[in-house]
Structure formats: structure tokens, C-alpha cells
Design a protein around this motif. Structure first.
Motif, PDB file in Angstrom:
ATOM      1  N   PRO A  51       0.811  -1.217   0.000  1.00  0.00           N
ATOM      2  CA  PRO A  51       0.000   0.000   0.000  1.00  0.00           C
ATOM      3  C   PRO A  51       0.845   1.268   0.000  1.00  0.00           C
ATOM      4  CG  PRO A  51       0.143  -0.845   2.224  1.00  0.00           C
ATOM      5  CD  PRO A  51       0.898  -1.817   1.351  1.00  0.00           C
ATOM      6  N   GLN A  52       2.168   1.115   0.047  1.00  0.00           N
ATOM      7  CA  GLN A  52       3.038   2.271   0.182  1.00  0.00           C
ATOM      8  C   GLN A  52       4.076   2.354  -0.936  1.00  0.00           C
ATOM      9  OE1 GLN A  52       4.432   1.358   4.169  1.00  0.00           O
ATOM     10  NE2 GLN A  52       3.105   2.914   5.044  1.00  0.00           N
ATOM     11  N   LEU A  53       4.479   3.580  -1.221  1.00  0.00           N
ATOM     12  CA  LEU A  53       5.574   3.872  -2.136  1.00  0.00           C
ATOM     13  C   LEU A  53       6.668   4.549  -1.322  1.00  0.00           C
ATOM     14  CD1 LEU A  53       3.364   5.532  -4.904  1.00  0.00           C
ATOM     15  CD2 LEU A  53       4.121   3.149  -4.858  1.00  0.00           C
ATOM     16  N   PHE A  54       7.915   4.409  -1.774  1.00  0.00           N
ATOM     17  CA  PHE A  54       9.022   4.938  -0.994  1.00  0.00           C
ATOM     18  C   PHE A  54      10.023   5.694  -1.857  1.00  0.00           C
ATOM     19  CE2 PHE A  54       7.828   0.815   0.942  1.00  0.00           C
ATOM     20  CZ  PHE A  54       7.440   1.244   2.209  1.00  0.00           C
ATOM     21  N   THR A  55      10.668   6.688  -1.251  1.00  0.00           N
ATOM     22  CA  THR A  55      11.888   7.272  -1.789  1.00  0.00           C
ATOM     23  C   THR A  55      12.970   7.088  -0.734  1.00  0.00           C
ATOM     24  OG1 THR A  55      10.864   8.918  -3.228  1.00  0.00           O
ATOM     25  CG2 THR A  55      13.065   9.407  -2.449  1.00  0.00           C
ATOM     26  N   VAL A  56      14.110   6.580  -1.142  1.00  0.00           N
ATOM     27  CA  VAL A  56      15.215   6.389  -0.201  1.00  0.00           C
ATOM     28  C   VAL A  56      15.792   7.757   0.157  1.00  0.00           C
ATOM     29  CG1 VAL A  56      17.454   5.325   0.210  1.00  0.00           C
ATOM     30  CG2 VAL A  56      15.764   4.140  -1.204  1.00  0.00           C
ATOM     31  N   LEU A  57      15.732   8.110   1.438  1.00  0.00           N
ATOM     32  CA  LEU A  57      16.285   9.372   1.906  1.00  0.00           C
ATOM     33  C   LEU A  57      17.717   9.178   2.404  1.00  0.00           C
ATOM     34  CD1 LEU A  57      15.703  12.377   2.453  1.00  0.00           C
ATOM     35  CD2 LEU A  57      14.884  11.705   4.729  1.00  0.00           C
ATOM     36  N   GLU A  58      17.948   8.101   3.148  1.00  0.00           N
ATOM     37  CA  GLU A  58      19.278   7.782   3.652  1.00  0.00           C
ATOM     38  C   GLU A  58      19.461   6.275   3.646  1.00  0.00           C
ATOM     39  OE1 GLU A  58      19.600   9.331   7.586  1.00  0.00           O
ATOM     40  OE2 GLU A  58      19.655  11.425   6.966  1.00  0.00           O
ATOM     41  N   GLY A  59      20.720   5.844   3.491  1.00  0.00           N
ATOM     42  CA  GLY A  59      21.035   4.426   3.564  1.00  0.00           C
ATOM     43  C   GLY A  59      21.043   3.747   2.205  1.00  0.00           C
ATOM     44  N   THR A 102      21.707  -1.404   4.935  1.00  0.00           N
ATOM     45  CA  THR A 102      22.143  -0.613   6.084  1.00  0.00           C
ATOM     46  C   THR A 102      20.893  -0.078   6.783  1.00  0.00           C
ATOM     47  OG1 THR A 102      22.177   1.511   4.900  1.00  0.00           O
ATOM     48  CG2 THR A 102      24.145   0.121   4.723  1.00  0.00           C
ATOM     49  N   ARG A 103      21.085   0.669   7.841  1.00  0.00           N
ATOM     50  CA  ARG A 103      19.953   1.423   8.385  1.00  0.00           C
ATOM     51  C   ARG A 103      19.486   2.375   7.292  1.00  0.00           C
ATOM     52  NH1 ARG A 103      18.098   1.718  13.260  1.00  0.00           N
ATOM     53  NH2 ARG A 103      17.471   3.897  12.947  1.00  0.00           N
ATOM     54  N   MET A 104      18.189   2.460   7.121  1.00  0.00           N
ATOM     55  CA  MET A 104      17.641   3.293   6.065  1.00  0.00           C
ATOM     56  C   MET A 104      16.533   4.184   6.606  1.00  0.00           C
ATOM     57  SD  MET A 104      17.349   0.682   2.796  1.00  0.00           S
ATOM     58  CE  MET A 104      17.121   1.986   1.572  1.00  0.00           C
ATOM     59  N   THR A 105      16.431   5.365   6.014  1.00  0.00           N
ATOM     60  CA  THR A 105      15.295   6.245   6.225  1.00  0.00           C
ATOM     61  C   THR A 105      14.620   6.438   4.878  1.00  0.00           C
ATOM     62  OG1 THR A 105      16.382   7.417   8.041  1.00  0.00           O
ATOM     63  CG2 THR A 105      14.524   8.522   6.976  1.00  0.00           C
ATOM     64  N   LEU A 106      13.316   6.224   4.831  1.00  0.00           N
ATOM     65  CA  LEU A 106      12.580   6.315   3.574  1.00  0.00           C
ATOM     66  C   LEU A 106      11.399   7.267   3.721  1.00  0.00           C
ATOM     67  CD1 LEU A 106      13.054   2.885   4.139  1.00  0.00           C
ATOM     68  CD2 LEU A 106      13.009   3.135   1.654  1.00  0.00           C
ATOM     69  N   CYS A 107      11.198   8.107   2.721  1.00  0.00           N
ATOM     70  CA  CYS A 107       9.980   8.907   2.640  1.00  0.00           C
ATOM     71  C   CYS A 107       8.857   7.983   2.195  1.00  0.00           C
ATOM     72  CB  CYS A 107      10.148  10.053   1.647  1.00  0.00           C
ATOM     73  SG  CYS A 107      11.461  11.219   2.081  1.00  0.00           S
ATOM     74  N   VAL A 108       7.709   8.090   2.837  1.00  0.00           N
ATOM     75  CA  VAL A 108       6.591   7.186   2.567  1.00  0.00           C
ATOM     76  C   VAL A 108       5.454   7.949   1.903  1.00  0.00           C
ATOM     77  CG1 VAL A 108       4.944   5.575   3.581  1.00  0.00           C
ATOM     78  CG2 VAL A 108       7.231   5.813   4.578  1.00  0.00           C
ATOM     79  N   PHE A 109       4.896   7.335   0.849  1.00  0.00           N
ATOM     80  CA  PHE A 109       3.760   7.915   0.135  1.00  0.00           C
ATOM     81  C   PHE A 109       2.643   6.877   0.074  1.00  0.00           C
ATOM     82  CE2 PHE A 109       7.782   9.354  -1.706  1.00  0.00           C
ATOM     83  CZ  PHE A 109       7.721  10.714  -1.427  1.00  0.00           C
ATOM     84  N   ASP A 110       1.423   7.345   0.122  1.00  0.00           N
ATOM     85  CA  ASP A 110       0.262   6.461   0.040  1.00  0.00           C
ATOM     86  C   ASP A 110       0.014   6.105  -1.422  1.00  0.00           C
ATOM     87  OD1 ASP A 110      -2.091   5.104   0.252  1.00  0.00           O
ATOM     88  OD2 ASP A 110      -3.243   6.760   1.095  1.00  0.00           O
ATOM     89  N   ARG A 111       0.035   4.810  -1.710  1.00  0.00           N
ATOM     90  CA  ARG A 111      -0.169   4.360  -3.089  1.00  0.00           C
ATOM     91  C   ARG A 111      -1.512   4.810  -3.640  1.00  0.00           C
ATOM     92  NH1 ARG A 111      -0.947  -1.833  -4.488  1.00  0.00           N
ATOM     93  NH2 ARG A 111      -3.099  -1.151  -4.679  1.00  0.00           N
TER      94      ARG A 111
END
Length: 243
Positions: A51-59, A102-111
């Protein structure tokens, strides 16, 4: 605290095309939050209806397909700025998996809000289409490399690709870049045996071209590495949109 889009550190990188203030405001509404994950976390599962889309912010992470007998084919490595989950958004389910290395931070978007991009922001929708096209182009290059290049050429090409991408987001300095994967990951990505991969890495190290050790890639002779990889050393990474 989630990173606000107007303060996004990736927007300052030259590799990413600039956005207008209106586009930034729209992306802030499109973004639903951030996700922090530990190494080994499965972010997207092949066959699932995410249900989610992501952009990799870190990691950093990797994308892969699993064969019926359990073997894994690594498709590519995920770096900051990469967008993930579009297959589920368009096709209903993922055709590959994605895992955090690695440890990751991702921006989350509603599909469910994906189509608002196409209705309200056609330029952003085009950016999304561009990312899908460049992914197809990359996979085409990968197939050509798998079928025609020698082991040394394949490894050199992988090193050039990851190093150039890392340098574009300021993760590479003084000839060093993070490469937090295993030799098996690299072997899987390049269609090589672990033994052949190890021998190839030893050759590049002994000739003082590139050394990969303990999750760090040291590029000693970038021009020579590019020559082996059949890539122009002065080739500037193509600017790309940031979702």
C-alpha cells in the motif's frame, strides 16, 4: 521528526532536477511520513500488494528476485534518491523484493494517492514515468553486460556505477565510497560464481585499480576502472527527478 520536503537534503544535490515551490508544497501533501528500518528489513515483497511507495532518503539497500528453488538474483542496488514500489502501484503487486542493507530512512507515500500526481501535477507524473524508463534502460544495460562482458568488465562496471551514484549524493569522498554488500550479493548481481568474483576482486586490488574491503570501496585509478568497464571517465551522471 519527519524531514520536511522544503528542507530535504537531497534537493540540494546537483544530480536532482530542481522543483518549483508549488511542486515542493504538493510533494509535502503527497508524503505521509517517514520509515526508519534496520539492516535486513524487507521493505517490499515480491508478489505482495504494497500500500506504500518509498523514496530512499538515507542508507542503501538492494532489489532482487527469488527463483522457485530459493536462489536469488540481485537486480540492482538502492541508493538515496531512488524510488520504490511503483510496480505495485501500477500492476497491483510487486515483481521483485527490496531489502535494507544498512539502516535506512525512507519517505513514505500512500499508493492510493498516486493518481493525484497524474491528475494534478502532470510534470511530476512525467518525472515518475522518466524514472520507470531509466530503470528499464539500466536493466537493459545489465542484461547486455551479463551476456557479453567478462567477469573483470562486469565488476568494474558495477563499481563505476555505484561509485558514480554515491559521489553524486555526496556519499563518496577522496576516492572512497560505501559499498555495504557481500561478495555473494555482487556475484548474484553479475551472474558470477563466488569464487570467480573473489578472483576478479583480487586482480583489481593487486593492480591497484580498486579495493573493496569491509563495506568500503576505494577507487585508486578511476580512469582505468572506467576503461575496463567501457564507460567514459568524464561522463557526468544524468540529472534525475526526485520524488
Amino acid at each position: 521528526m519527519a524531514t520536511k520536503c522544503h528542507a530535504c537534503p537531497l534537493r540540494r544535490k546537483e544530480i536532482f532536477t530542481p522543483m518549483s515551490e508549488e511542486e515542493v508544497a504538493f510533494m509535502q501533501k503527497f508524503k505521509t511520513g517517514e520509515l526508519n528500518v534496520n539492516p535486513g528489513t524487507t521493505l517490499l515483497m515480491e508478489g505482495s500488494n504494497s500500500p506504500q511507495l518509498f523514496t530512499v532518503l538515507e542508507g542503501m539497500g538492494l532489489r532482487y528476485k527469488t527463483l522457485a528453488d530459493g536462489r536469488r538474483q540481485v537486480l540492482n542496488f538502492a541508493l538515496p534518491g531512488d524510488f520504490a514500489g511503483l510496480q505495485a502501484g501500477v500492476m497491483g503487486k510487486m515483481q521483485h523484493s527490496m531489502e535494507a542493507t544498512t539502516r535506512m530512512t525512507l519517505c513514505v507515500f500512500d499508493r492510493a494517492s498516486l493518481w493525484s500526481l497524474f491528475r494534478q501535477r502532470p510534470q511530476r507524473a512525467f518525472d515518475l514515468t522518466w524514472l520507470a524508463a531509466i530503470e528499464e534502460h539500466f536493466l537493459g544495460d545489465s542484461v547486455a553486460a551479463l551476456g557479453q562482458m567478462t567477469a573483470r568488465e562486469k565488476v568494474a562496471r558495477a563499481f563505476v556505477h555505484v561509485y558514480s551514484r554515491a559521489r553524486a549524493v555526496d556519499m563518496a569522498r577522496n576516492g572512497h565510497a560505501p559499498l555495504p554488500y557481500t561478495q555473494q550479493d555482487l556475484a548474484d548481481a553479475l551472474g558470477l560464481s563466488l569464487v570467480h568474483t573473489n578472483k576478479t576482486l583480487k586482480t583489481l586490488r593487486e593492480r591497484q585499480i580498486a579495493t573493496w574491503r569491509e563495506g568500503r570501496l576505494a577507487v585508486n585509478n578511476f580512469d582505468r576502472l572506467c576503461e575496463i568497464a567501457q564507460v567514459a571517465p568524464d561522463e557526468t551522471p544524468q540529472k534525475r527527478p526526485l520524488i
